[in-house]
Design a protein around this motif. Structure first.
Motif, PDB file in Angstrom:
ATOM      1  N   LYS A 524       0.831  -1.199   0.000  1.00 23.45           N
ATOM      2  CA  LYS A 524       0.000   0.000   0.000  1.00 23.45           C
ATOM      3  C   LYS A 524       0.872   1.257   0.000  1.00 23.45           C
ATOM      4  O   LYS A 524       0.615   2.219  -0.758  1.00 23.45           O
ATOM      5  CB  LYS A 524      -0.903  -0.014   1.239  1.00 23.45           C
ATOM      6  N   ILE A 525       1.917   1.286   0.821  1.00 27.41           N
ATOM      7  CA  ILE A 525       2.816   2.446   0.867  1.00 27.41           C
ATOM      8  C   ILE A 525       3.542   2.609  -0.466  1.00 27.41           C
ATOM      9  O   ILE A 525       3.710   3.738  -0.959  1.00 27.41           O
ATOM     10  CB  ILE A 525       3.819   2.301   2.025  1.00 27.41           C
ATOM     11  N   HIS A 526       3.938   1.510  -1.080  1.00 29.99           N
ATOM     12  CA  HIS A 526       4.575   1.568  -2.398  1.00 29.99           C
ATOM     13  C   HIS A 526       3.651   2.248  -3.409  1.00 29.99           C
ATOM     14  O   HIS A 526       4.082   3.104  -4.200  1.00 29.99           O
ATOM     15  CB  HIS A 526       4.935   0.156  -2.859  1.00 29.99           C
ATOM     16  N   ASN A 527       2.376   1.879  -3.378  1.00 28.80           N
ATOM     17  CA  ASN A 527       1.417   2.479  -4.314  1.00 28.80           C
ATOM     18  C   ASN A 527       1.208   3.969  -4.036  1.00 28.80           C
ATOM     19  O   ASN A 527       1.062   4.773  -4.966  1.00 28.80           O
ATOM     20  CB  ASN A 527       0.074   1.744  -4.231  1.00 28.80           C
ATOM     21  N   LEU A 528       1.196   4.348  -2.761  1.00 30.96           N
ATOM     22  CA  LEU A 528       1.041   5.765  -2.413  1.00 30.96           C
ATOM     23  C   LEU A 528       2.224   6.587  -2.922  1.00 30.96           C
ATOM     24  O   LEU A 528       2.057   7.679  -3.482  1.00 30.96           O
ATOM     25  CB  LEU A 528       0.908   5.922  -0.899  1.00 30.96           C
ATOM     26  N   LEU A 529       3.439   6.072  -2.747  1.00 25.46           N
ATOM     27  CA  LEU A 529       4.632   6.770  -3.228  1.00 25.46           C
ATOM     28  C   LEU A 529       4.636   6.875  -4.752  1.00 25.46           C
ATOM     29  O   LEU A 529       5.010   7.902  -5.322  1.00 25.46           O
ATOM     30  CB  LEU A 529       5.889   6.046  -2.746  1.00 25.46           C
ATOM     31  N   SER A 530       4.192   5.798  -5.410  1.00 25.31           N
ATOM     32  CA  SER A 530       4.137   5.816  -6.868  1.00 25.31           C
ATOM     33  C   SER A 530       3.152   6.863  -7.360  1.00 25.31           C
ATOM     34  O   SER A 530       3.414   7.589  -8.333  1.00 25.31           O
ATOM     35  CB  SER A 530       3.747   4.423  -7.384  1.00 25.31           C
ATOM     36  N   ARG A 531       2.028   6.966  -6.674  1.00 29.16           N
ATOM     37  CA  ARG A 531       1.017   7.953  -7.075  1.00 29.16           C
ATOM     38  C   ARG A 531       1.520   9.381  -6.835  1.00 29.16           C
ATOM     39  O   ARG A 531       1.341  10.272  -7.671  1.00 29.16           O
ATOM     40  CB  ARG A 531      -0.266   7.706  -6.287  1.00 29.16           C
ATOM     41  N   LEU A 532       2.195   9.610  -5.717  1.00 26.79           N
ATOM     42  CA  LEU A 532       2.719  10.935  -5.412  1.00 26.79           C
ATOM     43  C   LEU A 532       3.814  11.365  -6.371  1.00 26.79           C
ATOM     44  O   LEU A 532       3.925  12.540  -6.726  1.00 26.79           O
ATOM     45  CB  LEU A 532       3.265  10.959  -3.972  1.00 26.79           C
ATOM     46  N   SER A 533       4.617  10.404  -6.826  1.00 28.78           N
ATOM     47  CA  SER A 533       5.752  10.755  -7.684  1.00 28.78           C
ATOM     48  C   SER A 533       5.400  10.717  -9.163  1.00 28.78           C
ATOM     49  O   SER A 533       5.742  11.638  -9.918  1.00 28.78           O
ATOM     50  CB  SER A 533       6.927   9.820  -7.399  1.00 28.78           C
ATOM     51  N   ARG A 538       4.409  15.272  -6.893  1.00 32.77           N
ATOM     52  CA  ARG A 538       4.654  16.131  -5.728  1.00 32.77           C
ATOM     53  C   ARG A 538       5.989  15.801  -5.068  1.00 32.77           C
ATOM     54  O   ARG A 538       6.562  16.624  -4.350  1.00 32.77           O
ATOM     55  CB  ARG A 538       3.520  15.991  -4.716  1.00 32.77           C
ATOM     56  N   ILE A 539       6.472  14.582  -5.272  1.00 33.72           N
ATOM     57  CA  ILE A 539       7.752  14.175  -4.693  1.00 33.72           C
ATOM     58  C   ILE A 539       8.556  13.444  -5.759  1.00 33.72           C
ATOM     59  O   ILE A 539       8.028  13.060  -6.811  1.00 33.72           O
ATOM     60  CB  ILE A 539       7.553  13.260  -3.464  1.00 33.72           C
ATOM     61  N   LYS A 540       9.848  13.262  -5.510  1.00 35.34           N
ATOM     62  CA  LYS A 540      10.672  12.484  -6.419  1.00 35.34           C
ATOM     63  C   LYS A 540      11.743  11.748  -5.623  1.00 35.34           C
ATOM     64  O   LYS A 540      12.091  12.135  -4.496  1.00 35.34           O
ATOM     65  CB  LYS A 540      11.293  13.363  -7.495  1.00 35.34           C
ATOM     66  N   ARG A 541      12.267  10.684  -6.225  1.00 35.30           N
ATOM     67  CA  ARG A 541      13.265   9.864  -5.568  1.00 35.30           C
ATOM     68  C   ARG A 541      14.649  10.234  -6.069  1.00 35.30           C
ATOM     69  O   ARG A 541      14.864  10.420  -7.272  1.00 35.30           O
ATOM     70  CB  ARG A 541      12.991   8.379  -5.825  1.00 35.30           C
ATOM     71  N   VAL A 542      15.599  10.313  -5.173  1.00 32.11           N
ATOM     72  CA  VAL A 542      16.995  10.567  -5.535  1.00 32.11           C
ATOM     73  C   VAL A 542      17.837   9.424  -4.989  1.00 32.11           C
ATOM     74  O   VAL A 542      17.599   8.918  -3.895  1.00 32.11           O
ATOM     75  CB  VAL A 542      17.491  11.918  -4.970  1.00 32.11           C
ATOM     76  N   GLY A 543      18.834   9.015  -5.766  1.00 26.84           N
ATOM     77  CA  GLY A 543      19.641   7.878  -5.373  1.00 26.84           C
ATOM     78  C   GLY A 543      19.096   6.588  -5.952  1.00 26.84           C
ATOM     79  O   GLY A 543      18.062   6.571  -6.624  1.00 26.84           O
ATOM     80  N   MET A 544      19.784   5.476  -5.678  1.00 34.60           N
ATOM     81  CA  MET A 544      19.432   4.191  -6.272  1.00 34.60           C
ATOM     82  C   MET A 544      19.196   3.153  -5.185  1.00 34.60           C
ATOM     83  O   MET A 544      19.850   3.152  -4.134  1.00 34.60           O
ATOM     84  CB  MET A 544      20.561   3.705  -7.191  1.00 34.60           C
ATOM     85  N   ASN A 545      18.249   2.257  -5.478  1.00 34.81           N
ATOM     86  CA  ASN A 545      17.976   1.066  -4.685  1.00 34.81           C
ATOM     87  C   ASN A 545      17.809   1.400  -3.212  1.00 34.81           C
ATOM     88  O   ASN A 545      17.109   2.336  -2.847  1.00 34.81           O
ATOM     89  CB  ASN A 545      19.062   0.018  -4.918  1.00 34.81           C
ATOM     90  N   ARG A 546      18.522   0.681  -2.340  1.00 34.66           N
ATOM     91  CA  ARG A 546      18.284   0.833  -0.899  1.00 34.66           C
ATOM     92  C   ARG A 546      18.823   2.149  -0.342  1.00 34.66           C
ATOM     93  O   ARG A 546      18.545   2.501   0.795  1.00 34.66           O
ATOM     94  CB  ARG A 546      18.905  -0.342  -0.140  1.00 34.66           C
ATOM     95  N   TRP A 547      19.670   2.854  -1.136  1.00 37.98           N
ATOM     96  CA  TRP A 547      20.184   4.144  -0.665  1.00 37.98           C
ATOM     97  C   TRP A 547      19.328   5.306  -1.166  1.00 37.98           C
ATOM     98  O   TRP A 547      19.654   6.459  -0.953  1.00 37.98           O
ATOM     99  CB  TRP A 547      21.628   4.335  -1.130  1.00 37.98           C
ATOM    100  N   ASN A 549      16.437   8.119  -1.483  1.00 36.82           N
ATOM    101  CA  ASN A 549      15.687   8.954  -0.550  1.00 36.82           C
ATOM    102  C   ASN A 549      14.624   9.711  -1.335  1.00 36.82           C
ATOM    103  O   ASN A 549      14.658   9.792  -2.569  1.00 36.82           O
ATOM    104  CB  ASN A 549      16.606   9.933   0.176  1.00 36.82           C
ATOM    105  N   TRP A 550      13.681  10.282  -0.585  1.00 35.34           N
ATOM    106  CA  TRP A 550      12.591  11.029  -1.200  1.00 35.34           C
ATOM    107  C   TRP A 550      12.700  12.500  -0.810  1.00 35.34           C
ATOM    108  O   TRP A 550      12.980  12.832   0.346  1.00 35.34           O
ATOM    109  CB  TRP A 550      11.248  10.467  -0.762  1.00 35.34           C
ATOM    110  N   ILE A 551      12.486  13.363  -1.831  1.00 34.80           N
ATOM    111  CA  ILE A 551      12.480  14.817  -1.608  1.00 34.80           C
ATOM    112  C   ILE A 551      11.279  15.412  -2.327  1.00 34.80           C
ATOM    113  O   ILE A 551      10.636  14.743  -3.155  1.00 34.80           O
ATOM    114  CB  ILE A 551      13.783  15.488  -2.109  1.00 34.80           C
ATOM    115  N   LEU A 552      10.962  16.665  -2.021  1.00 29.43           N
ATOM    116  CA  LEU A 552       9.882  17.344  -2.734  1.00 29.43           C
ATOM    117  C   LEU A 552      10.298  17.613  -4.168  1.00 29.43           C
ATOM    118  O   LEU A 552      11.472  17.908  -4.454  1.00 29.43           O
ATOM    119  CB  LEU A 552       9.540  18.665  -2.052  1.00 29.43           C
ATOM    120  N   ASN A 553       9.352  17.537  -5.057  1.00 25.34           N
ATOM    121  CA  ASN A 553       9.592  17.847  -6.471  1.00 25.34           C
ATOM    122  C   ASN A 553       9.237  19.322  -6.677  1.00 25.34           C
ATOM    123  O   ASN A 553       8.069  19.682  -6.797  1.00 25.34           O
ATOM    124  CB  ASN A 553       8.743  16.956  -7.368  1.00 25.34           C
TER     125      ASN A 553
END
Length: 555
Positions: A524-533, A538-547, A549-553
């Motif tokens: 469920k959290i994965h789907n929420l992050l996918s929808r937000l990004s 509204r947000i975007k991911r920086v970095g790769m795999n387990r490292w 992080n999420w920041i505002l877009n």
């Protein structure tokens, strides 16, 4: 373990047959699981009807010419419907007929042989349909009623077999005396007549012996402990274990014959604790025992009556602080509990008919066919959870008697709603336990406004929750709308960016619906992050795999 030379000899013997037979089928490489299930059902039923010790399904052989062509089919590694093929077959074959699989290298060609046991108790069904081989064709069994009757009549009742080396001296005197007492309790009009019978007459009259010969039933129920060695093809033992809340065993005892006395001995070991209970219509609590003694007896005696003794397994009773688990070996012949409850009539076939009838005569089990329903109604009347039958494992029947009271007001509502039939209460009990129900059952409960939620994650309906003071629990089960969770995530990122997925999980996981599993919450959290990004950006991911992080877009 069959040796390679024996496997090759078996293959050559099968190849020597002039053509396919009702108990023998050749295939080149067609390993469709649905077809395979039908073939196993048909070959097991045909082998039984034709009096064969085994049925055979051979892959890698042309059925017309018997030419050895080989096969790529590997039943031990193949999967179907997201399960190993063998497990999927065991769940869809009833009863789960035993079969062995032989893989042979024959002149450089790979051959697979299914060696299938003939059925004994009843026709083997695949997905609720029984099949038969007629000539070289597989078809549904119902089209041939005379063959179906023959299969039913082929059943060998282990409990009625004569124990050749046993005599009256192998029976326990105390057990015999109790048998007389229980028979008179069952048939009070015969009490004076029973007192005039000697032991041999009593055993014949109560159908424990056959013309004076000691049966497996007589020895099982009345035999001295040391006489168990005479039951060479069976194990007559009940294992009791006591476990703590951490599932650690803290005590145990093994009980043997005579089973007529053993049941009382097992009951004496069970800690039937007294708990406080607030019934409907009163402000004063009363004290009740965790378990109804009759329910325990009926469940344990059912294990004895329906155990498949040829499988040489023990009956197990596991006691925990909150429940009793009873387990016997042997498939559940009626198929499912719901049918037993709805029919409320004796089954068409019993594994141990001779034993079951004797146990009815000795007042050990209720009239055949009504005991299970009475167990459900007894638990219902005590406001306790209903007996929980687990038939998911092949050749195993497990029943759990819960010693915990369900939510008082929820239970009170169910018991005051006299218009609710028992089968509906069984379904609500499953929902309460978060056990799966079918889509059709869900539709029925939803039409009655008894449950809500998206299938299969069901919960008590809002109307019931309001009536039973479960409003808070209902909100926890239902959860909030997606916008609430997304706003939480965005606010976390705004205040503390960059934010890891672990930090987002820590914030949101415990706020998601309690009815969801841990895996479902993570998804469920994965789907929420996918929808937000991806959708709202509204947000975007920086970095790769387990490292990552999420920041505002902020583009």
């Amino acid at each position: 373990m069959v040796s390679k030379s024996e496997q090759i000899a078996l293959l050559e013997r099968l190849l020597s047959e002039p053509h396919e037979l009702e108990w023998l089928e050749f295939k080149e490489n067609n390993a469709d699981p649905q077809t395979l299930g039908k073939n196993i059902s048909a070959l097991s039923n045909s082998a039984c009807y034709r009096g064969k010790q085994r049925g055979y399904l051979v892959f890698g052989i042309e059925d017309d010419t018997h030419a050895v062509v080989g096969t790529s089919f590997d039943p031990l590694t193949q999967r179907y419907s997201n399960q190993p093929l063998q497990i999927w077959l065991s769940q869809n074959l009833h009863p789960n007929v035993k079969h062995e699989i032989h893989t042979i290298d024959y002149h450089g060609k790979r051959i697979v042989i299914f060696e299938i046991n003939p059925t004994n108790d009843c026709p083997v069904k695949f997905q609720d349909k029984a099949y038969i081989r007629v000539g070289s064709s597989t078809t549904e069994l119902y089209k041939y009623p005379e063959i179906e009757r023959g299969i039913w009549q082929s059943h060998i009742d282990w409990s009625a077999q004569i124990c050749k080396h046993a005599s009256l001296e192998d029976l326990d005197e105390i057990a015999l005396e109790k048998a007389r007492k229980e028979y008179k309790n069952k048939f009070p009009s015969k009490a004076s007549e029973v007192d005039s019978w000697d032991d041999a007459t009593f055993l014949n009259k109560t159908k424990l012996t056959i013309r004076g010969a000691i049966t497996n039933t007589a020895l099982l129920l009345l035999g001295k402990p040391e006489s168990s060695t005479l039951l060479t093809s069976a194990v007559a033992q009940i294992n009791w274990e006591l476990k703590n809340e951490q599932n650690e065993m803290i005590d145990y005892e093994l009980f043997g014959m005579p089973f007529l006395l053993t049941v009382d001995q097992v009951l004496a070991r069970i800690r039937n604790l007294v708990i406080r209970h607030l019934p409907s219509g009163t402000l004063f609590p009363i004290e009740v025992t965790q378990y109804d003694t009759w329910v325990i007896r009926e469940a344990l005696n059912n294990c004895i009556a329906h155990q498949d003794y040829t499988l040489r397994g023990r009956i197990n009773v596991v006691e925990t602080p909150a429940s009793l688990l009873m387990r016997n070996v042997g498939s559940f012949l009626p198929g499912n509990i719901e049918d037993v409850i709805q029919q409320d009539a004796p089954s068409e076939v019993y594994r141990n008919s001779f034993l079951a009838e004797a146990m009815v005569h000795l007042n050990l089990i209720d009239t055949q066919g009504s005991g299970i329903k009475r167990m459900f109604n007894t638990q219902r009347s005590r406001f306790f959870p209903l007996p929980d039958y687990d038939l998911s494992l092949p050749d195993r029947v497990k029943v759990t008697i819960d010693g915990r009271i369900l939510d008082e007001k929820y239970t009170r509502l169910l018991m005051e709603r006299t218009d609710l039939p028992l089968d509906t209460i069984i379904l609500l009990d499953k929902v309460q336990r978060h056990h799966p129900i079918s889509r059709e059952e869900h539709k029925m409960l939803k039409s009655e406004q008894l449950v809500e939620g998206r299938y299969p994650n069901l919960m008590i309906s809002a109307s019931l929750a309001a009536l039973t003071d479960q409003k808070a629990q209902h909100i926890r089960d239902r959860g909030f709308n997606d916008q609430y969770y997304m706003d939480l995530i965005v606010e976390l990122i705004r205040e503390h960016q960059p934010v890891s997925r672990k930090e987002i999980d820590r914030l949101v996981l415990d706020k998601l619906p309690e009815i969801l599993t841990e895996k479902q919450r993570t998804h469920k959290i994965h789907n929420l992050l996918s929808r937000l990004s991806n959708v709202e950006q509204r947000i975007k991911r920086v970095g790769m795999n387990r490292w990552a992080n999420w920041i505002l877009n902020e583009d």
